[in-house]
Design an enzyme around this catalytic site. Structure first.
Site, PDB file in Angstrom:
ATOM      1  N   TYR A  43       0.841  -1.206   0.000  1.00  0.00           N
ATOM      2  CA  TYR A  43       0.000   0.000   0.000  1.00  0.00           C
ATOM      3  C   TYR A  43       0.865   1.241   0.000  1.00  0.00           C
ATOM      4  O   TYR A  43       1.859   1.314   0.730  1.00  0.00           O
ATOM      5  CB  TYR A  43      -0.850  -0.020   1.271  1.00  0.00           C
ATOM      6  CG  TYR A  43      -1.733   1.199   1.479  1.00  0.00           C
ATOM      7  CD1 TYR A  43      -2.857   1.421   0.677  1.00  0.00           C
ATOM      8  CD2 TYR A  43      -1.482   2.107   2.504  1.00  0.00           C
ATOM      9  CE1 TYR A  43      -3.681   2.517   0.887  1.00  0.00           C
ATOM     10  CE2 TYR A  43      -2.307   3.201   2.727  1.00  0.00           C
ATOM     11  CZ  TYR A  43      -3.404   3.402   1.913  1.00  0.00           C
ATOM     12  OH  TYR A  43      -4.234   4.477   2.123  1.00  0.00           O
ATOM     13  N   ASP A  87      -6.480   9.920  -2.389  1.00  0.00           N
ATOM     14  CA  ASP A  87      -7.229  10.969  -1.681  1.00  0.00           C
ATOM     15  C   ASP A  87      -8.602  11.198  -2.335  1.00  0.00           C
ATOM     16  O   ASP A  87      -9.356  10.270  -2.499  1.00  0.00           O
ATOM     17  CB  ASP A  87      -6.408  12.273  -1.617  1.00  0.00           C
ATOM     18  CG  ASP A  87      -5.197  12.153  -0.703  1.00  0.00           C
ATOM     19  OD1 ASP A  87      -5.151  11.212   0.110  1.00  0.00           O
ATOM     20  OD2 ASP A  87      -4.294  12.996  -0.796  1.00  0.00           O
ATOM     21  N   HIS A 113      -7.808   3.721  -3.893  1.00  0.00           N
ATOM     22  CA  HIS A 113      -9.032   4.112  -3.185  1.00  0.00           C
ATOM     23  C   HIS A 113      -9.220   5.609  -3.290  1.00  0.00           C
ATOM     24  O   HIS A 113      -8.283   6.387  -3.204  1.00  0.00           O
ATOM     25  CB  HIS A 113      -9.095   3.581  -1.749  1.00  0.00           C
ATOM     26  CG  HIS A 113      -8.124   4.141  -0.764  1.00  0.00           C
ATOM     27  ND1 HIS A 113      -8.211   5.420  -0.259  1.00  0.00           N
ATOM     28  CD2 HIS A 113      -7.059   3.561  -0.146  1.00  0.00           C
ATOM     29  CE1 HIS A 113      -7.249   5.604   0.624  1.00  0.00           C
ATOM     30  NE2 HIS A 113      -6.518   4.508   0.704  1.00  0.00           N
ATOM     31  N   GLU A 115     -11.843   8.797  -2.038  1.00  0.00           N
ATOM     32  CA  GLU A 115     -12.719   9.046  -0.884  1.00  0.00           C
ATOM     33  C   GLU A 115     -13.716  10.173  -1.132  1.00  0.00           C
ATOM     34  O   GLU A 115     -13.570  10.960  -2.083  1.00  0.00           O
ATOM     35  CB  GLU A 115     -11.857   9.340   0.352  1.00  0.00           C
ATOM     36  CG  GLU A 115     -11.152  10.676   0.313  1.00  0.00           C
ATOM     37  CD  GLU A 115      -9.920  10.755   1.215  1.00  0.00           C
ATOM     38  OE1 GLU A 115      -9.188   9.745   1.345  1.00  0.00           O
ATOM     39  OE2 GLU A 115      -9.677  11.840   1.773  1.00  0.00           O
ATOM     40  N   CYS A 123      -6.908  13.909   7.405  1.00  0.00           N
ATOM     41  CA  CYS A 123      -6.715  12.502   7.739  1.00  0.00           C
ATOM     42  C   CYS A 123      -8.061  11.975   8.225  1.00  0.00           C
ATOM     43  O   CYS A 123      -8.820  12.691   8.889  1.00  0.00           O
ATOM     44  CB  CYS A 123      -5.654  12.386   8.832  1.00  0.00           C
ATOM     45  SG  CYS A 123      -5.776  10.851   9.772  1.00  0.00           S
ATOM     46  N   ARG A 158     -13.815   4.788  -0.778  1.00  0.00           N
ATOM     47  CA  ARG A 158     -13.683   5.020   0.668  1.00  0.00           C
ATOM     48  C   ARG A 158     -14.735   6.034   1.087  1.00  0.00           C
ATOM     49  O   ARG A 158     -14.891   7.072   0.438  1.00  0.00           O
ATOM     50  CB  ARG A 158     -12.280   5.551   0.967  1.00  0.00           C
ATOM     51  CG  ARG A 158     -12.183   6.250   2.328  1.00  0.00           C
ATOM     52  CD  ARG A 158     -10.762   6.561   2.730  1.00  0.00           C
ATOM     53  NE  ARG A 158     -10.686   7.711   3.602  1.00  0.00           N
ATOM     54  CZ  ARG A 158      -9.564   8.189   4.143  1.00  0.00           C
ATOM     55  NH1 ARG A 158      -8.404   7.586   3.881  1.00  0.00           N
ATOM     56  NH2 ARG A 158      -9.584   9.249   4.915  1.00  0.00           N
ATOM     57  N   GLU A 188     -14.188   4.266   6.465  1.00  0.00           N
ATOM     58  CA  GLU A 188     -13.097   4.868   7.239  1.00  0.00           C
ATOM     59  C   GLU A 188     -13.502   5.135   8.684  1.00  0.00           C
ATOM     60  O   GLU A 188     -14.668   5.429   8.981  1.00  0.00           O
ATOM     61  CB  GLU A 188     -12.658   6.176   6.554  1.00  0.00           C
ATOM     62  CG  GLU A 188     -11.610   6.995   7.290  1.00  0.00           C
ATOM     63  CD  GLU A 188     -10.256   6.316   7.490  1.00  0.00           C
ATOM     64  OE1 GLU A 188     -10.205   5.150   7.910  1.00  0.00           O
ATOM     65  OE2 GLU A 188      -9.228   6.981   7.261  1.00  0.00           O
ATOM     66  N   ASN A 210      -9.237  -0.445   7.952  1.00  0.00           N
ATOM     67  CA  ASN A 210      -8.011   0.353   8.095  1.00  0.00           C
ATOM     68  C   ASN A 210      -7.563   0.308   9.547  1.00  0.00           C
ATOM     69  O   ASN A 210      -8.092   1.031  10.388  1.00  0.00           O
ATOM     70  CB  ASN A 210      -8.310   1.789   7.648  1.00  0.00           C
ATOM     71  CG  ASN A 210      -7.113   2.718   7.833  1.00  0.00           C
ATOM     72  OD1 ASN A 210      -5.982   2.263   8.013  1.00  0.00           O
ATOM     73  ND2 ASN A 210      -7.363   4.013   7.785  1.00  0.00           N
TER      74      ASN A 210
HETATM   75  C1  LIG Z   1      -5.118   5.462   5.344  1.00  0.00           C
HETATM   76  C2  LIG Z   1      -4.755   6.908   5.286  1.00  0.00           C
HETATM   77  O1  LIG Z   1      -5.657   7.557   4.414  1.00  0.00           O
HETATM   78  C3  LIG Z   1      -3.357   7.100   4.699  1.00  0.00           C
HETATM   79  O2  LIG Z   1      -3.141   8.135   4.045  1.00  0.00           O
HETATM   80  O3  LIG Z   1      -2.504   6.259   4.951  1.00  0.00           O
HETATM   81  C4  LIG Z   1      -4.759   7.584   6.679  1.00  0.00           C
HETATM   82  C5  LIG Z   1      -3.956   6.844   7.712  1.00  0.00           C
HETATM   83  C6  LIG Z   1      -3.628   7.593   8.980  1.00  0.00           C
HETATM   84  O4  LIG Z   1      -3.522   8.826   8.970  1.00  0.00           O
HETATM   85  O5  LIG Z   1      -3.405   6.936   9.997  1.00  0.00           O
HETATM   86  C7  LIG Z   1      -6.207   7.795   7.108  1.00  0.00           C
HETATM   87  O6  LIG Z   1      -6.776   6.878   7.737  1.00  0.00           O
HETATM   88  O7  LIG Z   1      -6.766   8.854   6.799  1.00  0.00           O
HETATM   89 MG   LIG Z   2      -4.926   8.912   3.120  1.00  0.00          MG
END
Ligand SMILES: C[C@](O)(C(=O)O)[C@H](CC(=O)O)C(=O)O
Ligand SMILES: [Mg+2]
Length: 296
Positions: A43, A87, A113, A115, A123, A158, A188, A210
């Site tokens: 990832y 994103d 993914h 969102e 975040c 997402r 999320e 996640n």
């Molecule tokens: C999954 C995530 O989108 C990421 O960019 O890795 C983040 C992870 C994090 O900030 O812990 C998210 O959950 O927004």
């Molecule tokens: Mg992210």
């Protein structure tokens, strides 16, 4: 369909390992380490590109090219299927989303993914998130699905709606995204194990959990998540967080002690590094290539 489809490999891994552990690899070197540890999928985190490659917060500042640079570096050396965090799709129009999808496929990603936060995103585990309407998110998915040049490339939707509008609305969004063609769902900032089951029952496509540290989701185990019908388990930044802590420790020690002798035991050795990146076989190839010249 692409001759070698990274997307097909990702789908196969989801079928074969249930739930599939997807491990964050912040750079090409870590991708090799992840493969060596036995993971079947890796990832690239958006928060990781921002913080790791750019030294910036996860607030929608990094752009498509920032992410593509890291995608290419990883896919150049590691053949594990790569899920990429794009994103909100890098631009508001369907053409922006299409460009993102085509570029991801071209640079060797297996899945992405996208969102439903607004462009000035946060975040997923921070307060104050804002999301676009369900229709606007559905349009993002439609644009992504339509732009695919490899039908096996995975479009994962997402939704950040749980924290903003509650469980029912979030599940409704997930259903709408699947109807629009999303292959998998990433709900999320889940807070209870049972919520995954509700998403899974409603959408009938694989659900990603996640399991990021220090966020709103408890550190559920693979076994617990399997029981909740989760299809993929993501650890986006685990190695990144550990690596940063290790670097801080070494910087502080060398600055403080005037030597690295006290921390050298914590370091990967030269031989270990060479082994992990296959240094010697590169050197041998070079020797073989120019051996005739030297013998002349
Ligand atoms: C999954 C995530 O989108 C990421 O960019 O890795 C983040 C992870 C994090 O900030 O812990 C998210 O959950 O927004
Ligand atoms: Mg992210």
């Amino acid at each position: 369909m692409a001759l070698h489809s990274a997307g097909a490999a990702f789908r196969q891994a989801v079928q074969e390992e249930s739930p599939l552990q997807v491990i964050g690899a912040i750079n090409a070197n870590h991708a090799l380490l992840a493969k060596r540890a036995g993971f079947r999928a890796i990832y690239l985190s958006g928060g990781g590109v921002a913080a790791g490659s750019l030294g910036l917060p996860d607030l929608g500042i990094s752009n498509l090219d920032d992410v593509l640079t890291d995608v290419r570096r990883i896919t150049d050396v590691c053949d594990l299927p790569l899920l990429v965090d794009v994103d909100t799709g890098f631009g508001a129009s369907a053409f922006n989303v299409a460009r993102t999808v085509k570029s991801m496929i071209k640079f060797g990603a297996a899945a992405m993914h996208i969102e439903d936060q607004v462009g000035a995103k946060r975040c997923g585990h921070r307060p104050g998130k804002e999301i676009v309407s369900k229709q606007e998110m559905v349009d993002r998915i439609k644009a992504a699905v339509d732009a695919r040049t490899d039908e096996n490339f995975v479009i994962m939707a997402r939704t950040d709606a749980l924290a903003v509008e509650g469980l029912e609305a979030a599940v409704e969004r997930a259903v709408a995204c699947v109807e629009a063609g999303a292959d998998m769902i990433f709900p999320e900032a889940i807070t209870d194990l049972g919520m995954y089951k509700q998403f899974a029952n409603a959408v009938k496509v694989p659900i990603l959990a996640n399991i990021t540290e220090f966020g709103s989701t408890p550190l559920f185990t693979v076994d617990e998540l399997k029981g909740a019908d989760v299809g993929l388990v993501l650890y986006p930044l685990s190695a990144f967080r550990a690596m940063n802590k290790a670097a801080e420790n070494v910087y502080q020690a060398i600055r403080r002690d005037g030597t690295q002798k006290n921390v050298v035991d914590t370091m990967q050795t030269r031989m270990e590094l060479y082994d992990r990146i296959d240094y010697h076989s590169y050197e041998q190839r070079l020797d073989a290539l120019f051996a005739q010249q030297k013998n002349k």
